[in-house]
Design a protein around this motif. Structure first.
Motif, mmCIF file in Angstrom:
data_model
loop_
_atom_site.group_PDB
_atom_site.id
_atom_site.type_symbol
_atom_site.label_atom_id
_atom_site.label_comp_id
_atom_site.label_asym_id
_atom_site.label_seq_id
_atom_site.Cartn_x
_atom_site.Cartn_y
_atom_site.Cartn_z
ATOM 1 N N GLY A 138 0.809 -1.224 0.000
ATOM 2 C CA GLY A 138 0.000 0.000 0.000
ATOM 3 C C GLY A 138 0.837 1.266 0.000
ATOM 4 N N VAL A 139 2.047 1.185 -0.483
ATOM 5 C CA VAL A 139 2.940 2.354 -0.472
ATOM 6 C C VAL A 139 3.273 2.803 -1.896
ATOM 7 C CG1 VAL A 139 5.215 3.208 0.196
ATOM 8 C CG2 VAL A 139 3.903 1.782 1.780
ATOM 9 N N LEU A 140 3.644 1.865 -2.763
ATOM 10 C CA LEU A 140 4.012 2.247 -4.129
ATOM 11 C C LEU A 140 2.796 2.788 -4.874
ATOM 12 C CD1 LEU A 140 6.353 -0.618 -5.342
ATOM 13 C CD2 LEU A 140 6.898 1.482 -4.100
ATOM 14 N N ALA A 141 2.949 3.956 -5.476
ATOM 15 C CA ALA A 141 1.922 4.549 -6.336
ATOM 16 C C ALA A 141 0.626 4.873 -5.599
ATOM 17 C CB ALA A 141 1.615 3.637 -7.526
ATOM 18 N N TYR A 150 1.448 11.253 -1.856
ATOM 19 C CA TYR A 150 1.754 10.700 -3.164
ATOM 20 C C TYR A 150 2.761 9.572 -3.021
ATOM 21 C CZ TYR A 150 -0.690 14.574 -5.271
ATOM 22 O OH TYR A 150 -1.658 15.459 -5.636
ATOM 23 N N GLY A 151 2.391 8.396 -3.460
ATOM 24 C CA GLY A 151 3.309 7.261 -3.368
ATOM 25 C C GLY A 151 4.309 7.279 -4.504
ATOM 26 N N LEU A 152 5.388 6.549 -4.330
ATOM 27 C CA LEU A 152 6.441 6.492 -5.352
ATOM 28 C C LEU A 152 5.936 5.819 -6.616
ATOM 29 C CD1 LEU A 152 9.301 5.281 -3.027
ATOM 30 C CD2 LEU A 152 9.202 7.472 -4.187
ATOM 31 N N ILE A 153 6.207 6.415 -7.780
ATOM 32 C CA ILE A 153 5.794 5.796 -9.033
ATOM 33 C C ILE A 153 6.810 6.017 -10.163
ATOM 34 C CG2 ILE A 153 4.375 7.728 -9.884
ATOM 35 C CD1 ILE A 153 2.360 5.364 -10.683
ATOM 36 N N GLU A 154 7.611 7.103 -10.084
ATOM 37 C CA GLU A 154 8.586 7.363 -11.149
ATOM 38 C C GLU A 154 9.656 6.275 -11.138
ATOM 39 O OE1 GLU A 154 7.993 9.544 -13.286
ATOM 40 O OE2 GLU A 154 6.372 10.525 -12.172
ATOM 41 N N ARG A 159 13.728 2.674 -8.717
ATOM 42 C CA ARG A 159 15.065 2.060 -8.794
ATOM 43 C C ARG A 159 15.895 2.442 -7.567
ATOM 44 N NH1 ARG A 159 15.523 3.726 -14.022
ATOM 45 N NH2 ARG A 159 14.776 2.091 -15.360
ATOM 46 N N ALA A 160 15.839 3.726 -7.214
ATOM 47 C CA ALA A 160 16.614 4.204 -6.050
ATOM 48 C C ALA A 160 16.112 3.528 -4.777
ATOM 49 C CB ALA A 160 16.497 5.723 -5.939
ATOM 50 N N LEU A 161 14.799 3.358 -4.673
ATOM 51 C CA LEU A 161 14.242 2.704 -3.484
ATOM 52 C C LEU A 161 14.708 1.255 -3.400
ATOM 53 C CD1 LEU A 161 12.332 2.625 -1.044
ATOM 54 C CD2 LEU A 161 10.505 1.939 -2.600
ATOM 55 N N GLN A 186 1.720 -2.315 -13.920
ATOM 56 C CA GLN A 186 2.774 -3.325 -14.043
ATOM 57 C C GLN A 186 3.601 -3.399 -12.771
ATOM 58 O OE1 GLN A 186 4.558 -2.001 -17.898
ATOM 59 N NE2 GLN A 186 4.381 -4.193 -18.314
ATOM 60 N N SER A 187 4.079 -4.590 -12.472
ATOM 61 C CA SER A 187 4.872 -4.780 -11.248
ATOM 62 C C SER A 187 6.300 -4.290 -11.454
ATOM 63 C CB SER A 187 4.882 -6.255 -10.865
ATOM 64 O OG SER A 187 5.667 -6.974 -11.783
ATOM 65 N N LEU A 188 7.037 -4.201 -10.366
ATOM 66 C CA LEU A 188 8.453 -3.814 -10.440
ATOM 67 C C LEU A 188 9.202 -4.794 -11.333
ATOM 68 C CD1 LEU A 188 9.068 -3.017 -6.651
ATOM 69 C CD2 LEU A 188 8.745 -1.388 -8.516
#
Ligand SMILES: C[S@@+](CC[C@H](N)C(=O)[O-])C[C@H]1O[C@@H](n2cnc3c(N)ncnc32)[C@H](O)[C@@H]1O
Length: 225
Positions: A138-141, A150-154, A159-161, A186-188
């Motif tokens: 429940g954190v990404l995007a 705003y969750g991480l999506i770029e 990649r940095a995470l 799409q998944s990581l």
């Protein structure tokens, strides 16, 4: 407790919070939780989700009990009113369960070892290879614009995470990622972002990916290289 009494106590609790914002840090966590759960009724809106959402039932009844039984040092990212019960799974040794959230107001739902910081900064708080498992659900995007959340999506940020998570996980450790397909289709792994830090693993009871028919949530499991 009657509805009117509950509403009045809730108003008082909000008033105390507005007028004496520092008061929260002075009261014991158990009392703070009691007020928020029993008087303010913060969890009422999540009752359906907690009892019926297939992905929530999977996380709390299957995935986390398995994680607790399989891995020693566990990091849970993102705390909320409906996640505080998870610390019970680590009651045998509360020192093996860490939580982290960048929002200071969710500290009350964190574990004995809660960190107020963005997950991107976890390296400042724990040494290399410290964790055996990281739960990133429940954190990404994840986005609640009205909360400024705003969750991480770029891709560069993701990649940095992954590099940072690789740093604090031991080799062979597990990264469990859960998200909503409506936020990130799409998944990581499908985005090709795992290399060189992680690889999909089928060393879980559910294989490398867990889906829920008719529900947009999904979990994937990655092993730290
Ligand atoms: C939808 S809740 C998810 C709660 C829990 N992880 C779960 O799956 O039930 C999202 C939480 O993650 C936190 N969060 C979002 N991005 C974060 C970040 N980069 N670092 C730390 N916490 C973050 C938010 O503050 C919020 O409390």
């Amino acid at each position: 407790m009657t509805g009117t009494l509950k509403t009045s106590l809730s108003k008082i609790a909000y008033w105390v919070n507005d007028v004496f914002p520092g008061a929260k840090s002075l009261i014991p966590k158990s009392l703070h939780r009691f007020v928020l759960l029993r008087i303010v009724g913060m969890n009422d809106q999540y009752e359906n989700m907690l009892r019926r959402n297939p992905e929530r039932l999977f996380l709390q009844n299957e995935a986390l009990p398995w994680v607790s039984a399989t891995y020693k040092q566990v990091l849970f990212v993102g705390t909320a009113v409906y996640t505080y019960q998870y610390e019970r799974l680590f009651a045998d040794d509360p020192n093996r369960y860490t939580t982290i959230d960048r929002n200071p107001s969710t500290k009350v739902w964190g574990s004995k070892h809660h960190i107020v910081a963005p997950i991107e900064q976890i390296e400042q708080y724990r040494p290399p290879g410290f964790f055996d498992c990281i739960v990133l659900s429940g954190v990404l995007a994840y986005r609640i614009p009205e909360h400024g959340d705003y969750g991480l999506i770029e891709h560069d940020d993701l990649r940095a995470l992954l590099k940072v998570l690789h740093g604090v996980l031991r080799q062979g450790g597990l990264l469990l990622v859960g998200w909503n397909l409506r936020d990130m289709t799409q998944s990581l792994s499908q985005l090709g972002l795992l290399e060189p830090y992680f690889a999909p693993t089928d060393k879980t009871p559910w294989g490398p990916r867990k889906e829920f028919p008719g529900d947009p949530h999904v979990f994937e499991f990655y092993e730290r290289r």
